[in-house]
Scaffold this motif. Sequence first.
Motif, short mmCIF file in Angstrom:
data_model
loop_
_atom_site.label_atom_id
_atom_site.label_comp_id
_atom_site.label_asym_id
_atom_site.label_seq_id
_atom_site.Cartn_x
_atom_site.Cartn_y
_atom_site.Cartn_z
N GLN A 60 32.56 44.58 26.02
CA GLN A 60 33.07 43.47 26.42
C GLN A 60 34.24 43.11 25.28
OE1 GLN A 60 30.30 40.19 27.26
NE2 GLN A 60 31.96 38.69 26.34
N TYR A 61 33.96 43.32 24.23
CA TYR A 61 34.80 42.92 23.11
C TYR A 61 36.11 43.72 23.35
CZ TYR A 61 36.96 42.17 18.69
OH TYR A 61 37.85 41.80 17.36
N GLU A 83 37.93 42.60 26.39
CA GLU A 83 38.57 41.03 26.09
C GLU A 83 39.84 41.14 25.37
OE1 GLU A 83 35.96 38.43 24.17
OE2 GLU A 83 34.39 38.36 26.00
#
Length: 443
Positions: free
Chosen positions: A406-407, A410
Motif C-alpha cells: 500500500q505504501y 500511495e
Amino acid sequence: MRAGLIGGKTIEEWTNRVPILKKLIDEREAFWLNPDYGENWNVSVTEKELMEASSRLKRFAPYIAKVFPETRVTAGVIESPLLMISRMKRLLEDRFQQKISGEVWLKCDNELPISGSIKARGGIYEVLKHAESLALQNGMLRMEDDYTVINSDKFKKFFSNYSISVGSTGNLGLSIGIIAAKLGFKVTVHMSANAKAWKKDLLKKLGVGVIEYNSDYSQAVAEGRKQAEQDPFCHFIDDENSRDLFLGYAVAALRLQTQLMALGKMIGKDQPLFVYLPCGVGGGPGGITFGLKSLYKENVHCFFAEPVQSPCMLAAMATGLHENVSVQQFGLDNETAADGLAVGRASGFVSRNMKSLLSGIFTINDESLLQLMKDFWQAEKIFIEASAAAGALGPISLFRTGLGLQYLEEHQLHENMKNAVHVIWATGGGMVPERIKAEYLSG
Ligand SMILES: *Cc1c(COP(=O)(O)O)cnc(C)c1O
C-alpha cells in the motif's frame, strides 16, 4: 483500575483505536505505516546545525587520525563502507520466498573505527563537542587551530578537571568511554542489566567507572542523570534528550550521499532510496533519518526496526504519547537478544521529530534476528550483532505485507522499484570478542 490506564485510556480502548497495538501486545511481528508521514515538515533541528556538526567533525579529524591510528586511512573521518550484498539478498529471497525489487546494500557501521558500532557517530561527536566548548571557553583553543594540539598532557590535565557520565545498554557506554578516556576526562557509565559482561569488562580496563543496575535502560539513565545533576563539572550525555547525539548521527547522511554519488546512484524520483534502521531509544536512527530527509526529501523512505519485546518507538508514535508510554505498560518485558535495542521507553525528542519524516516501523522476533545474524555470516562472511541484523527484514516486509505494498502504491513507487536502492543499516558488532562471536554463530 486507574493504575492500568495508559495516557488516560484502557488497553482495550487503545487496541480499538489503534489496532496495531493488539499485535504489539501479542508479541507478533508487525508493520506500521506512519499516518502523519509527509505532513508539514515539523522538525526542531535545522540543516544549519547539521552542517555545523559536519564541520566540527572535520576540525577534529587531524586529532582523531593522530590518536586512533586505525582512522588514518580516512584522514581521521570515522566512516564505514557501503557494500552491495547480493548473496544476502538471494538468501533472504529464498528464505522468505519473496522477491525484492532493486539492489540491496549494507551500511557497515559494524566496521566503524574506534568502537565498532553506530555509537561511534553520535557518542563520539557529543564528547568532542563538549571538549571543544570547554577548551574554547577557557582560552585553550581557537577554532582555526590545528586540533592535534589536544593530544598533549596540558589538555589531558585540563580535561581531567571535568567528568562525563552516560546511561547505556552497552555500545554508547563503550564509545563515550573510549573517547572521553582518551581526551583525559573522568568517565562514569551507568549500565542496564542487559548490558553484556564483555562490554563492561572492556570499559573497566580503560579505567572507566562502571555502575551496574539490576533494572533496565530507562532506570540506568535516570540514575545517571540524577547523580550528574549534583556535580557542576559533570556533563551528562542524555541519550533520551540529546540534540548533539542526534546531530552526530545525522552527519552519516552526508557521508552516505557521497558514497552513493561515487557509485553513480542518482537518488531521485526514478531511483528511490529505502533505508532500514534498527531503533533503540531512537537517537541513532532518528538522526540519520533527519539527515537523509534533509538531503533527499520525498525520495528517501526510512523505516525503523524494533524487537517485538521492545517496540518503544512504535508505542510512542502509534499512541502519540511519546515519552509518556513504555512497552511494559502494554505487558511486554523488554527482554530481547538484541541488547542494543532493549529500550522500553523511546526518546520523546526523537519521536516528535519523526512525526513527519518516518515512513514506518516494523518489528521482528528474536528467532528471526538470530537467524538473520547467522545468514549474514553464511552469505557474506560479515559478523554483525543481533541488534544490527534487525534492519534486514525491512525489504522483505515492504514487499510481502499489505501495508508495505500500500505504501508503494500511495507514493507511486511501483514503477521505479526495479531501480530502488535498499540500504540495511548494520549498526554494530565490530567489538564483539571472537569467543562470543563463536557462541552466537553456533547457538
Ligand atoms: C544503540 C544501538 C542501536 C539504536 O540506536 P538508538 O539511538 O538507541 O536508537 C542500534 N543498534 C545497535 C547495535 C546499537 O548499539
